[in-house]
Every structure is written in structure tokens, then in C-alpha cells.
Design a protein around this motif. Structure first.
Motif, PDB file in Angstrom:
ATOM      1  N   GLU A  54       3.132  -2.922  15.690  1.00  9.57           N
ATOM      2  CA  GLU A  54       1.802  -2.313  15.571  1.00  9.57           C
ATOM      3  C   GLU A  54       1.502  -2.047  14.104  1.00  9.57           C
ATOM      4  OE1 GLU A  54      -1.750  -0.561  17.281  1.00  9.57           O
ATOM      5  OE2 GLU A  54      -0.148  -1.731  18.209  1.00  9.57           O
ATOM      6  N   ARG A  55       0.648  -2.888  13.510  1.00  8.68           N
ATOM      7  CA  ARG A  55       0.394  -2.816  12.075  1.00  8.68           C
ATOM      8  C   ARG A  55      -0.326  -1.523  11.691  1.00  8.68           C
ATOM      9  NH1 ARG A  55      -1.215  -7.545  11.704  1.00  8.68           N
ATOM     10  NH2 ARG A  55       0.774  -8.439  11.088  1.00  8.68           N
ATOM     11  N   LEU A  88       9.127  15.948   7.692  1.00  7.36           N
ATOM     12  CA  LEU A  88       7.666  15.852   7.704  1.00  7.36           C
ATOM     13  C   LEU A  88       7.214  14.531   8.319  1.00  7.36           C
ATOM     14  CD1 LEU A  88       6.808  17.268   4.164  1.00  7.36           C
ATOM     15  CD2 LEU A  88       6.534  18.420   6.359  1.00  7.36           C
ATOM     16  N   LEU A  89       8.090  13.529   8.265  1.00  5.79           N
ATOM     17  CA  LEU A  89       7.790  12.247   8.889  1.00  5.79           C
ATOM     18  C   LEU A  89       7.490  12.402  10.372  1.00  5.79           C
ATOM     19  CD1 LEU A  89       7.802   9.113   9.001  1.00  5.79           C
ATOM     20  CD2 LEU A  89      10.282   9.259   9.304  1.00  5.79           C
ATOM     21  N   MET A  90       8.250  13.250  11.062  1.00  4.59           N
ATOM     22  CA  MET A  90       8.086  13.389  12.512  1.00  4.59           C
ATOM     23  C   MET A  90       6.759  14.036  12.886  1.00  4.59           C
ATOM     24  SD  MET A  90      10.644  11.837  13.634  1.00  4.59           S
ATOM     25  CE  MET A  90      10.421  12.165  15.384  1.00  4.59           C
ATOM     26  N   MET A  91       6.200  14.837  11.993  1.00  9.01           N
ATOM     27  CA  MET A  91       4.904  15.435  12.283  1.00  9.01           C
ATOM     28  C   MET A  91       3.846  14.349  12.472  1.00  9.01           C
ATOM     29  SD  MET A  91       4.946  18.619   9.567  1.00  9.01           S
ATOM     30  CE  MET A  91       3.211  18.943   9.832  1.00  9.01           C
ATOM     31  N   THR A  92       3.903  13.327  11.635  1.00  3.89           N
ATOM     32  CA  THR A  92       2.937  12.234  11.736  1.00  3.89           C
ATOM     33  C   THR A  92       3.335  11.234  12.805  1.00  3.89           C
ATOM     34  OG1 THR A  92       2.434  12.458   9.385  1.00  3.89           O
ATOM     35  CG2 THR A  92       1.786  10.411  10.447  1.00  3.89           C
ATOM     36  N   ALA A  93       4.611  10.891  12.862  1.00  2.00           N
ATOM     37  CA  ALA A  93       5.071   9.845  13.781  1.00  2.00           C
ATOM     38  C   ALA A  93       4.829  10.228  15.231  1.00  2.00           C
ATOM     39  CB  ALA A  93       6.554   9.562  13.546  1.00  2.00           C
ATOM     40  N   VAL A  94       5.200  11.448  15.626  1.00  2.39           N
ATOM     41  CA  VAL A  94       5.029  11.868  17.012  1.00  2.39           C
ATOM     42  C   VAL A  94       3.548  11.914  17.380  1.00  2.39           C
ATOM     43  CG1 VAL A  94       5.438  13.748  18.646  1.00  2.39           C
ATOM     44  CG2 VAL A  94       7.205  13.130  17.008  1.00  2.39           C
ATOM     45  N   GLN A  95       2.714  12.313  16.437  1.00  3.86           N
ATOM     46  CA  GLN A  95       1.280  12.344  16.691  1.00  3.86           C
ATOM     47  C   GLN A  95       0.714  10.944  16.914  1.00  3.86           C
ATOM     48  OE1 GLN A  95      -1.031  14.250  13.623  1.00  3.86           O
ATOM     49  NE2 GLN A  95      -2.838  13.037  14.085  1.00  3.86           N
ATOM     50  N   MET A  96       1.155   9.970  16.097  1.00  3.62           N
ATOM     51  CA  MET A  96       0.571   8.643  16.158  1.00  3.62           C
ATOM     52  C   MET A  96       1.151   7.775  17.265  1.00  3.62           C
ATOM     53  SD  MET A  96      -1.592   9.139  13.899  1.00  3.62           S
ATOM     54  CE  MET A  96      -2.359   7.564  14.267  1.00  3.62           C
ATOM     55  N   LEU A 106       0.828   1.377   9.068  1.00  2.00           N
ATOM     56  CA  LEU A 106      -0.026   1.754   7.950  1.00  2.00           C
ATOM     57  C   LEU A 106      -0.253   3.250   7.895  1.00  2.00           C
ATOM     58  CD1 LEU A 106      -1.767   0.797   5.592  1.00  2.00           C
ATOM     59  CD2 LEU A 106      -3.665   0.500   7.197  1.00  2.00           C
ATOM     60  N   LYS A 107      -0.287   3.913   9.042  1.00  2.00           N
ATOM     61  CA  LYS A 107      -0.544   5.348   9.082  1.00  2.00           C
ATOM     62  C   LYS A 107       0.729   6.180   8.971  1.00  2.00           C
ATOM     63  CE  LYS A 107      -4.687   4.702  11.910  1.00  2.00           C
ATOM     64  NZ  LYS A 107      -5.659   5.169  10.921  1.00  2.00           N
ATOM     65  N   VAL A 108       1.862   5.630   9.395  1.00  4.11           N
ATOM     66  CA  VAL A 108       3.105   6.407   9.448  1.00  4.11           C
ATOM     67  C   VAL A 108       4.020   6.117   8.265  1.00  4.11           C
ATOM     68  CG1 VAL A 108       5.209   6.854  10.783  1.00  4.11           C
ATOM     69  CG2 VAL A 108       3.006   6.640  11.946  1.00  4.11           C
ATOM     70  N   TYR A 109       4.116   4.864   7.851  1.00  2.00           N
ATOM     71  CA  TYR A 109       5.076   4.515   6.817  1.00  2.00           C
ATOM     72  C   TYR A 109       4.807   5.161   5.461  1.00  2.00           C
ATOM     73  CZ  TYR A 109       7.548   1.145   9.758  1.00  2.00           C
ATOM     74  OH  TYR A 109       8.308   0.565  10.737  1.00  2.00           O
ATOM     75  N   PRO A 110       3.528   5.391   5.057  1.00  2.00           N
ATOM     76  CA  PRO A 110       3.351   6.172   3.826  1.00  2.00           C
ATOM     77  C   PRO A 110       3.995   7.542   3.901  1.00  2.00           C
ATOM     78  CG  PRO A 110       1.315   5.054   4.401  1.00  2.00           C
ATOM     79  CD  PRO A 110       2.245   4.856   5.556  1.00  2.00           C
ATOM     80  N   THR A 111       3.936   8.172   5.082  1.00  2.00           N
ATOM     81  CA  THR A 111       4.608   9.454   5.261  1.00  2.00           C
ATOM     82  C   THR A 111       6.118   9.284   5.162  1.00  2.00           C
ATOM     83  OG1 THR A 111       2.823  10.075   6.778  1.00  2.00           O
ATOM     84  CG2 THR A 111       4.765  11.480   6.747  1.00  2.00           C
ATOM     85  N   GLN A 129       0.831  -1.202   0.000  1.00  2.31           N
ATOM     86  CA  GLN A 129       0.000   0.000   0.000  1.00  2.31           C
ATOM     87  C   GLN A 129       0.868   1.256   0.000  1.00  2.31           C
ATOM     88  OE1 GLN A 129      -2.237  -0.925   3.511  1.00  2.31           O
ATOM     89  NE2 GLN A 129      -3.932  -1.815   2.366  1.00  2.31           N
ATOM     90  N   ILE A 130       1.962   1.207   0.736  1.00  2.00           N
ATOM     91  CA  ILE A 130       2.882   2.341   0.761  1.00  2.00           C
ATOM     92  C   ILE A 130       3.527   2.539  -0.606  1.00  2.00           C
ATOM     93  CG2 ILE A 130       5.036   3.195   1.781  1.00  2.00           C
ATOM     94  CD1 ILE A 130       4.246   1.554   4.313  1.00  2.00           C
ATOM     95  N   ILE A 131       3.994   1.447  -1.205  1.00  2.63           N
ATOM     96  CA  ILE A 131       4.650   1.533  -2.513  1.00  2.63           C
ATOM     97  C   ILE A 131       3.678   2.044  -3.571  1.00  2.63           C
ATOM     98  CG2 ILE A 131       5.726   0.175  -4.347  1.00  2.63           C
ATOM     99  CD1 ILE A 131       6.872  -1.625  -2.121  1.00  2.63           C
ATOM    100  N   LEU A 132       2.433   1.570  -3.518  1.00  2.82           N
ATOM    101  CA  LEU A 132       1.441   2.041  -4.478  1.00  2.82           C
ATOM    102  C   LEU A 132       1.209   3.545  -4.330  1.00  2.82           C
ATOM    103  CD1 LEU A 132      -1.247  -0.798  -4.428  1.00  2.82           C
ATOM    104  CD2 LEU A 132       0.258  -0.205  -6.307  1.00  2.82           C
ATOM    105  N   SER A 133       1.120   4.013  -3.085  1.00  4.92           N
ATOM    106  CA  SER A 133       0.902   5.445  -2.859  1.00  4.92           C
ATOM    107  C   SER A 133       2.069   6.268  -3.393  1.00  4.92           C
ATOM    108  CB  SER A 133       0.707   5.709  -1.356  1.00  4.92           C
ATOM    109  OG  SER A 133      -0.404   5.008  -0.865  1.00  4.92           O
TER     110      SER A 133
END
Length: 552
Positions: free
Chosen positions: A338-339, A386-394, A343-348, A208-212
Motif C-alpha cells: 500500500e503506497r 511515536l511510530l505506533m501512534m501513526t501506524a495504528v491509526q493508519m 507515504l503517510k507512515v514511513y516519514p514517522t 520524500q522520506i529522506i528529504l523530510s
């Protein structure tokens, strides 16, 4: 249950379904139930947009107004007469990007769902009926989403471009949806045939990440098709254009309505028809194999060996106390297992990896590679943060959030080691590998002169990580459920975080204008890191801890 309009349309085709060996009354009942259950499912796009109580009402179709607004924007691309290849390539590029990412994020779980089989296979329901119900369910969703996105421009095209344009546009939309659905399904089938069990579930996340990422990169390539110099639009044929589906769907407009009659357009126009139809036939033929392969998802594969030696060694190096080291290893393990977090962080992660190079690639249009190497384009590496914006939140959310009662059971004197260990694990597991990969590529592009600048960037990103933590509401790691996320808590801070990131890049640019500026700036960043990593978490520890109460 609701009597959906689409079911009334299918009633008129029930004779065809019966001739295909489908039990239509059962098919209709299954579809009616699936569409009703969609009304109780929270779309991924809106996950975190409302309280969990509110999220129990609505459906994936609640996001239609967003696509409707974007659909109104697409009208601007069907207004101009001439240059159909340019305008319709952009139109189909946007449409395929939006529809594909939504299908991947919201309906991959439907394509890979086993629950209906476990319930219905013990009843008198044949496999053909069940497989047809699943396919129609996805197609109904896909066509509804597509009509919302492209319906305004489709209707407007009748009055502006004529009936022939409208008919071509409608046919291309149907072929586009078939292509998106079939490619997604065939990629999942390939993965299903190679892997099994728990390993397969992880692989699907990465697919899913690769497709995105692939969709994002492909969308960027569309603008490379045309020469926009001097406000004139010209098309330059190239071999790689045959791999861009939006150009296929735009070619019939130019071939039948425009002024260009090249062989390239003829071939791509034929591909727009032949490729989706051929792949759809292959998909239908392989559908029983796909359904049989789905049973692998129910298998419990043997996970890979992980002794925890690396996180243990890292925790001994970077952590101050045993408590901090313990939560460092805990966060490291949760991020690995944690799958939903992945799924929520790795696309970022993927987008942060390619975004700096997209900016550099765009700058190549205005100069050669030597000019880029002598420029300050290396500052684009800041966008990797920009990764840290999502990672720290999640980091605060988990599907196993009920286990957070353990925080009350263990003797934690203060939460500062918890937060510090959590953030250090995120930096070392997510940010640092990303930074190392990008630094290697940037060194190849810009040369060894970049080494002092990369040190400045790393120190800045460490400061930025702490600021991201401080700007978000504090909660213990993995102690809240995902549906409890409130978008209003993060929207404002996201703009602030982005502004701070741009500010760091701006400061770096300014110090490059000062002789020996980076050598003065580096000690300042070292001191700032030491101070922030020392006081930020102690301050956060004084705030009330948010620990959910265990309810039996």
C-alpha cells in the motif's frame, strides 16, 4: 472558470513568453484549468481534517491561515538590530523547513503527473508550452505559500530595518524558492534516470522520506552555528556550514548591514546568489529530459520476488490460530504494497529513528560524552514508539477500501483474531526493526549495561502498542478510505498516547532509582503484556464492526 489575479499579471508578460516559443493563449488556458482544479484538491496537511464531503471544496491554499500565523511569529526575528546572521538563519531555517515539506507532500504529485500529457499531447499543444505551464503552476503555488509565510515579516522589515534590508530580504526569498524547487526537481530527475516502473514509484516515496528527515536534521544543525553561552551570541566558522542553505541566505544581511566582514560570510553570501541561479539554469536545460523521464512512471516494472516465506514463518510463531495468522500475513502484505500507507507512515518511521538521537545530541552541549554515557539518556529511546501512534491509526485506511466487503463474505466468527493479527504484524514489521536499529546504536553509546533496560523498554512498548489500539476508534484493517479520516477522532487520543508514552519513560526512570528495581519491574511488564494481549482484542471484538457497504 475563475479569472485569477495571477493570470492578469502574466498577461502583461505574454510578449516574453511568445519570444520563448510558448503559445501563450494555450498556456493561459492550461494554467487557468490547473488553478481551478487546485480548488478541488485536498491538501495533505489537512487530509483527515474533515469529512470527505467537505474535502471536495477548498484547495491547498486553505492552509494559508496556518502559515500566516507562523509568519506572524517570524516577525520577532526581524525586529532585533544586529546579530543578523543568527536571526535570519533561524528565519530561513524555519521557512525552508515548512515550504520544503509542504512542497514534497502536496506538490510532488504535480511535478510527477502524467495525466496532462496523456490528454494534451493528442492536441496541438507543443511540449515547451506544456512544460512552462507545469513550472509556472508550481511556482505560483510556491510563491503564494512563501508570501503567506514570510509576507508579514517582509512588510514589517520595511518600517523596522529600512529599505535596504527589505530589498535583500525579498531577493533572498525569491532565491530560496528557486533553490527549493530546483533541488527537489533535480533529485527526482536523478531517481527517474536510475529506476523505472513500479520500483521507481516506491523509490520516490523513500526519497520524500529522506528529504523530510534531511530537512529536520539540517534545521537542528542551525542552532549549532552559534555559541549562546552567557546570553551572548557568537558565530564560529566551520567547514560544514557551507552545506547549510539558511546560512547562505542570512550571510548578506550580516555582510552588508552587520558588523562582521569575514571571508566566510563573503563566500556564503556569494553562494546565496550563485548556487540558486546556476542550479535554475541547469534545471531549465534539463527540463526536457525530466519530462521524457517521467514516462517511466507509466511503465509497469517487474516487482521484486517475495515468496512470503518470512511473514508465513513469523505468523506460525506468534499467532494463536489460523485466522489470526491469515490476517497477520494480510496486514503484512498490505503494509508492504500500500503506497499511500507507506507515504503517510514511513516519514514517522524516519523521524522516530532520529528523534532520540537529536535529544542526546542536544544534551552533549551541556557535558562531554562520558557524562552522557553515565546518564539516563537512554530513556530517550521511548520516543521511537511515536511510530505506533501513526501506524495504528493508519491501519484502518486503504485506497482499495471498497474490497472490504470481503469481511462480510468470509466466515469470521469473531474479529479478535483480525485485530490481534493486524497489530502483531505492525509491531513486527515496523516497531521491532526500528527498536533493533536504535538498540544497537544505544548499546554502542551506553555499553552492555543497557541490556536489561532495553528489555524493559521492549516490554513497555509492546504494552504501549496495545494501548494505542484501544484508544483509537476500532475498524477492520484497510476498510476505510483515507479521505474519511476525521482528525477530531484522533487529536484527543494522540495527546493521551503521548502522555502514556512519557509515563512509561517516567516509570522506567523511577525503577532505576530502586535497587534491583528493573528486575522487579520486568515480571510486572510480562504479566501486563500477557493480560492485555489476551483481553483487549476480545473486548474490541464485541464492539460493532465498521464495514463499508459495497455500492455498485
Amino acid at each position: 472558470m475563475n479569472e485569477f489575479f495571477v493570470l492578469k499579471l502574466l498577461d502583461r508578460l505574454q510578449g516574453g513568453f511568445r519570444r520563448m516559443g510558448v503559445d501563450y493563449p494555450v498556456l493561459r488556458s492550461i494554467l487557468q484549468l490547473k488553478l481551478t482544479m487546485d480548488g478541488r484538491r485536498t491538501p495533505t496537511v489537512l487530509a483527515g481534517g474533515k469529512e470527505s464531503k467537505q474535502n471536495t471544496e477548498g484547495s491547498p491554499f486553505r492552509i494559508q491561515w496556518i502559515y500566516l500565523l507562523l509568519g506572524l511569529v517570524l516577525i520577532a526575528f526581524v525586529v532585533p538590530e544586529g546579530n543578523y546572521l543568527f536571526s535570519m538563519s533561524i528565519t530561513f531555517g524555519i521557512a525552508m523547513f515548512m515550504i520544503s515539506t509542504t512542497l514534497i507532500s502536496d506538490f510532488s504529485s504535480v511535478m510527477l503527473d502524467l495525466r496532462d500529457k496523456n490528454i494534451l499531447f493528442v492536441r496541438p499543444v507543443n511540449r515547451r508550452t506544456l512544460n512552462m505551464a507545469k513550472s509556472l503552476h508550481i511556482l505560483i503555488y510556491l510563491f503564494t505559500l512563501t508570501l503567506t509565510l514570510m509576507g508579514p515579516s517582509l512588510v514589517f522589515s520595511v518600517f523596522k530595518q529600512g529599505v535596504l534590508f527589505f530589498l535583500i530580504y525579498a531577493a533572498e526569498i525569491i532565491l530560496m524558492d528557486c533553490l527549493i524547487l530546483v533541488i527537489t526537481g533535480l533529485i527526482y530527475l536523478l531517481i527517474l534516470r536510475v529506476f523505472d516502473g513500479e520500483k521507481l514509484k516506491d523509490i520516490i516515496n523513500y526519497v520524500q522520506i529522506i528529504l523530510s528527515i534531511g530537512i529536520t536534521v539540517g534545521y537542528q544543525l542551525i542552532s549549532r552555528l552559534f555559541n549562546l553561552a552567557d546570553l551572548s551570541i557568537s558565530f564560529k566558522p566551520a567547514w560544514w556550514q557551507y552545506f547549510l542553505a539558511p546560512v547562505w541566505f542570512a550571510s548578506p544581511f550580516e555582510r552588508l548591514l552587520g558588523e562582521t566582514r569575514s571571508d566566510n560570510l563573503t563566500v556564503m553570501a556569494v553562494m546565496a546568489l550563485v548556487v540558486p541561479v546556476l542550479l535554475l539554469a541547469v534545471y531549465i536545460k534539463l527540463m526536457p529530459l525530466f519530462e521524457r523521464s517521467l514516462q517511466k512512471l507509466a511503465e509497469q516494472g517487474v516487482g521484486g520476488k517475495d515468496s512470503g516465506r518470512l511473514p508465513r514463518r513469523l505468523s506460525e510463531i506468534v499467532c494463536r490460530s489460523k485466522e489470526e495468522a491469515m490476517f497477520f500475513r494480510f496486514t503484512w502484505s498490505m503494509m508492504r504494497n500500500e503506497r499511500d500507507f507507506k507515504l503517510k507512515v514511513y516519514p514517522t518511521f524516519g523521524l522516530s529513528l532520529i528523534l532520540p538521537f537529536i535529544f542526546i545530541f542536544n544534551s552533549l552541549s551541556s557535558g562531554n560524552m562520558d557524562a552522557v554515557r553515565n546518564s539516563r539518556g537512554f530513556l530517550f529511546i521511548y520516543f521511537s514508539a511515536l511510530l505506533m501512534m501513526t501506524a495504528v491509526q493508519m491501519l484502518r485506511y486503504s485506497t482499495s477500501y471498497k474490497a472490504a466487503w470481503i469481511y462480510k463474505a468470509i466466515p469470521i466468527r469473531e474479529t479478535a483474531p483480525v485485530y490481534r493479527g493486524m497489530l502483531k504484524a505492525a509491531v513486527l514489521r515496523l516497531l521491532l526493526p526500528l527498536f533493533v536499529i536504535e538498540s544497537a546504536i544505544f548499546l554502542w553509546l551506553f555499553g552492555v549495561r543497557l541490556v536489561p533496560h532495553l528489555i524493559i523498554v521492549l516490554l513497555s512498548l509492546l504494552v504501549y502498542s496495545v494501548l494505542c489500539f484501544r484508544l483509537l476508534p476500532q475498524a477492520l484493517p484497510f476498510s476505510e478510505k483515507y479521505s474519511a479520516a476525521r482528525q477530531k477522532d484522533f487529536t484527543g487520543s494522540a495527546f493521551v498516547q503521548l502522555f502514556i508514552l512519557i509515563l512509561f519513560a517516567g516509570l522506567h526512570y523511577l525503577v532505576t532509582l530502586i535497587p534491583f528495581g528493573i528486575y522487579i519491574y520486568a515480571p510486572i511488564l510480562v504479566i501486563a503484556n500477557w493480560w492485555l494481549w489476551s483481553v483487549s482484542f476480545s473486548d474490541a471484538a464485541s464492539r460493532p464492526r465498521q464495514i463499508p457497504t459495497l455500492r455498485l
